[in-house]
Design a protein around this motif. Structure first.
Motif, PDB file in Angstrom:
ATOM      1  N   VAL A   1      82.422  38.423 -40.523  1.00 24.78           N
ATOM      2  CA  VAL A   1      81.220  38.305 -39.691  1.00 24.78           C
ATOM      3  C   VAL A   1      81.326  37.008 -38.883  1.00 24.78           C
ATOM      4  CG1 VAL A   1      78.698  38.189 -39.672  1.00 24.78           C
ATOM      5  CG2 VAL A   1      79.874  39.481 -41.477  1.00 24.78           C
ATOM      6  N   PRO A   2      81.630  37.133 -37.596  1.00 27.32           N
ATOM      7  CA  PRO A   2      81.676  35.912 -36.787  1.00 27.32           C
ATOM      8  C   PRO A   2      80.258  35.377 -36.573  1.00 27.32           C
ATOM      9  CG  PRO A   2      82.005  37.836 -35.404  1.00 27.32           C
ATOM     10  CD  PRO A   2      81.926  38.329 -36.820  1.00 27.32           C
ATOM     11  N   TYR A   3      80.130  34.070 -36.611  1.00 24.50           N
ATOM     12  CA  TYR A   3      78.840  33.457 -36.301  1.00 24.50           C
ATOM     13  C   TYR A   3      79.064  32.104 -35.656  1.00 24.50           C
ATOM     14  CZ  TYR A   3      79.195  30.473 -40.486  1.00 24.50           C
ATOM     15  OH  TYR A   3      79.597  29.545 -41.422  1.00 24.50           O
ATOM     16  N   THR A   4      78.049  31.665 -34.923  1.00 26.29           N
ATOM     17  CA  THR A   4      78.070  30.364 -34.267  1.00 26.29           C
ATOM     18  C   THR A   4      76.744  29.689 -34.538  1.00 26.29           C
ATOM     19  OG1 THR A   4      79.438  31.273 -32.502  1.00 26.29           O
ATOM     20  CG2 THR A   4      78.346  29.194 -32.042  1.00 26.29           C
ATOM     21  N   ILE A   5      76.776  28.390 -34.806  1.00 20.40           N
ATOM     22  CA  ILE A   5      75.544  27.621 -34.983  1.00 20.40           C
ATOM     23  C   ILE A   5      75.422  26.685 -33.789  1.00 20.40           C
ATOM     24  CG2 ILE A   5      74.306  25.953 -36.421  1.00 20.40           C
ATOM     25  CD1 ILE A   5      75.873  27.109 -38.826  1.00 20.40           C
ATOM     26  N   LEU A   6      74.260  26.719 -33.150  1.00 17.49           N
ATOM     27  CA  LEU A   6      74.003  25.893 -31.966  1.00 17.49           C
ATOM     28  C   LEU A   6      72.822  24.967 -32.233  1.00 17.49           C
ATOM     29  CD1 LEU A   6      74.297  28.743 -29.332  1.00 17.49           C
ATOM     30  CD2 LEU A   6      76.023  27.030 -29.874  1.00 17.49           C
ATOM     31  N   ALA A   7      73.002  23.686 -31.913  1.00 15.00           N
ATOM     32  CA  ALA A   7      71.936  22.693 -32.076  1.00 15.00           C
ATOM     33  C   ALA A   7      71.604  22.098 -30.722  1.00 15.00           C
ATOM     34  CB  ALA A   7      72.373  21.588 -33.026  1.00 15.00           C
ATOM     35  N   THR A   8      70.311  21.891 -30.482  1.00 14.77           N
ATOM     36  CA  THR A   8      69.846  21.212 -29.272  1.00 14.77           C
ATOM     37  C   THR A   8      68.942  20.076 -29.710  1.00 14.77           C
ATOM     38  OG1 THR A   8      69.895  23.301 -28.058  1.00 14.77           O
ATOM     39  CG2 THR A   8      68.673  21.472 -27.058  1.00 14.77           C
ATOM     40  N   GLY A   9      69.278  18.876 -29.275  1.00 12.61           N
ATOM     41  CA  GLY A   9      68.479  17.712 -29.617  1.00 12.61           C
ATOM     42  C   GLY A   9      67.278  17.574 -28.711  1.00 12.61           C
TER      43      GLY A   9
ATOM     44  N   PHE B   1      86.232  28.579 -38.939  1.00 15.85           N
ATOM     45  CA  PHE B   1      87.651  28.782 -38.709  1.00 15.85           C
ATOM     46  C   PHE B   1      87.914  30.274 -38.560  1.00 15.85           C
ATOM     47  CE2 PHE B   1      87.766  24.713 -41.095  1.00 15.85           C
ATOM     48  CZ  PHE B   1      88.385  23.951 -40.124  1.00 15.85           C
ATOM     49  N   LYS B   2      88.845  30.634 -37.712  1.00 11.96           N
ATOM     50  CA  LYS B   2      89.147  32.049 -37.451  1.00 11.96           C
ATOM     51  C   LYS B   2      90.221  32.585 -38.397  1.00 11.96           C
ATOM     52  CE  LYS B   2      86.399  32.261 -33.878  1.00 11.96           C
ATOM     53  NZ  LYS B   2      85.161  31.667 -34.269  1.00 11.96           N
ATOM     54  N   ILE B   3      90.286  32.033 -39.584  1.00 16.07           N
ATOM     55  CA  ILE B   3      91.231  32.497 -40.601  1.00 16.07           C
ATOM     56  C   ILE B   3      90.489  33.530 -41.444  1.00 16.07           C
ATOM     57  CG2 ILE B   3      92.632  31.799 -42.577  1.00 16.07           C
ATOM     58  CD1 ILE B   3      92.649  28.956 -41.223  1.00 16.07           C
ATOM     59  N   PRO B   4      90.949  34.792 -41.449  1.00 16.93           N
ATOM     60  CA  PRO B   4      90.184  35.860 -42.118  1.00 16.93           C
ATOM     61  C   PRO B   4      89.743  35.543 -43.543  1.00 16.93           C
ATOM     62  CG  PRO B   4      91.985  36.813 -40.875  1.00 16.93           C
ATOM     63  CD  PRO B   4      92.168  35.312 -40.813  1.00 16.93           C
ATOM     64  N   PHE B   5      90.608  34.929 -44.376  1.00 15.09           N
ATOM     65  CA  PHE B   5      90.229  34.647 -45.761  1.00 15.09           C
ATOM     66  C   PHE B   5      89.157  33.569 -45.863  1.00 15.09           C
ATOM     67  CE2 PHE B   5      94.648  36.265 -46.412  1.00 15.09           C
ATOM     68  CZ  PHE B   5      94.283  37.434 -47.050  1.00 15.09           C
ATOM     69  N   ALA B   6      88.991  32.768 -44.808  1.00 13.97           N
ATOM     70  CA  ALA B   6      88.011  31.681 -44.827  1.00 13.97           C
ATOM     71  C   ALA B   6      86.710  32.069 -44.139  1.00 13.97           C
ATOM     72  CB  ALA B   6      88.593  30.437 -44.152  1.00 13.97           C
ATOM     73  N   MET B   7      86.708  33.162 -43.384  1.00 13.31           N
ATOM     74  CA  MET B   7      85.519  33.550 -42.623  1.00 13.31           C
ATOM     75  C   MET B   7      84.452  34.180 -43.527  1.00 13.31           C
ATOM     76  SD  MET B   7      87.192  35.170 -39.165  1.00 13.31           S
ATOM     77  CE  MET B   7      85.596  35.437 -38.376  1.00 13.31           C
ATOM     78  N   LEU B   8      83.210  34.110 -43.062  1.00 14.62           N
ATOM     79  CA  LEU B   8      82.127  34.818 -43.727  1.00 14.62           C
ATOM     80  C   LEU B   8      82.494  36.302 -43.761  1.00 14.62           C
ATOM     81  CD1 LEU B   8      79.232  34.778 -44.881  1.00 14.62           C
ATOM     82  CD2 LEU B   8      78.431  35.122 -42.556  1.00 14.62           C
ATOM     83  N   THR B   9      82.395  36.910 -44.950  1.00 21.20           N
ATOM     84  CA  THR B   9      82.843  38.291 -45.123  1.00 21.20           C
ATOM     85  C   THR B   9      81.806  39.080 -45.905  1.00 21.20           C
ATOM     86  OG1 THR B   9      85.142  37.554 -45.144  1.00 21.20           O
ATOM     87  CG2 THR B   9      84.700  39.738 -46.043  1.00 21.20           C
TER      88      THR B   9
END
Length: 191
Positions: free
Chosen positions: A153-161, A172-180
């Motif tokens: 499951v790709p995800y991005t976190i965005l912060a605005t001050g 990281f785009k390493i499959p074993f390290a990604m949210l699954t």
């Protein structure tokens, strides 16, 4: 002696050529090692440096939704990246000022969101754990729908001050390290 004259002349000529090629010409050029000579530093401008970005530190843990009472004491708030359907994923986030290294609270951050393939969720800032808090940070949770496809499951976190600065976190785009999301389905426990 005449036989040595051409040889001596050649040795001196080669030595002169080597010395000439090894010298650094005025105004820069290559050094004797072949590495370009450093240029003088650029002239200072009147423009201030750009403001430091916000830095996002994030992880995912298992939340209490659909866990039995016995499981809750052993499984919640443990870092994971693999979740079953009907399990609650909790993102824990700290937003840090890139200039000072200090964590930022809800007065300094105007928006903090996680963007999933299907939706966008907004974080809340608060004490953790809620009873006898040890820290304050940002959280948001999502229960994996039973019909959600298994896999990464790709995800991005965005912060605005509040001051307009921003920051972005991508896993990281390493499959074993990604949210699954696994093929497993946890039974729903009514509240």
């Amino acid at each position: 002696m005449t036989r040595w004259l051409p040889t001596t002349f050649m040795v001196l000529l080669v030595a002169a050529l080597v010395a000439a090629c090894s010298a650094t010409p005025p105004g820069g050029g290559a050094t004797p090692t072949g590495v370009p000579a450093t240029s003088p530093p650029a002239a200072a401008t009147d423009e201030p440096p750009p403001p430091a970005a916000l830095v996002i530190q994030a992880d995912t843990v298992l939340g209490p939704k659909n866990l039995t009472e016995a499981e809750r004491g052993k499984k919640i708030c443990i870092q994971l990246n693999k979740f079953a359907h009907n399990e609650q994923i909790v993102w824990r986030v700290r937003v840090v000022d890139g200039a000072t290294g200090q964590p930022l609270d809800d007065k300094a951050i105007s928006a903090l969101q996680v963007k999933l393939p299907t939706e966008t969720l907004s974080f809340r800032y608060g004490p953790h754990p809620s009873k006898d808090p040890l820290e304050h940070f940002w959280t948001v949770s999502w229960v994996v729908p039973e019909a959600f496809p298994s896999g990464t499951v790709p995800y991005t976190i965005l912060a605005t001050g509040a001051d307009g600065r921003s920051g972005k976190f991508e896993q990281f785009k390493i499959p074993f390290a990604m949210l699954t999301v696994t093929d497993d389905i946890r039974p729903v426990i009514p509240e």
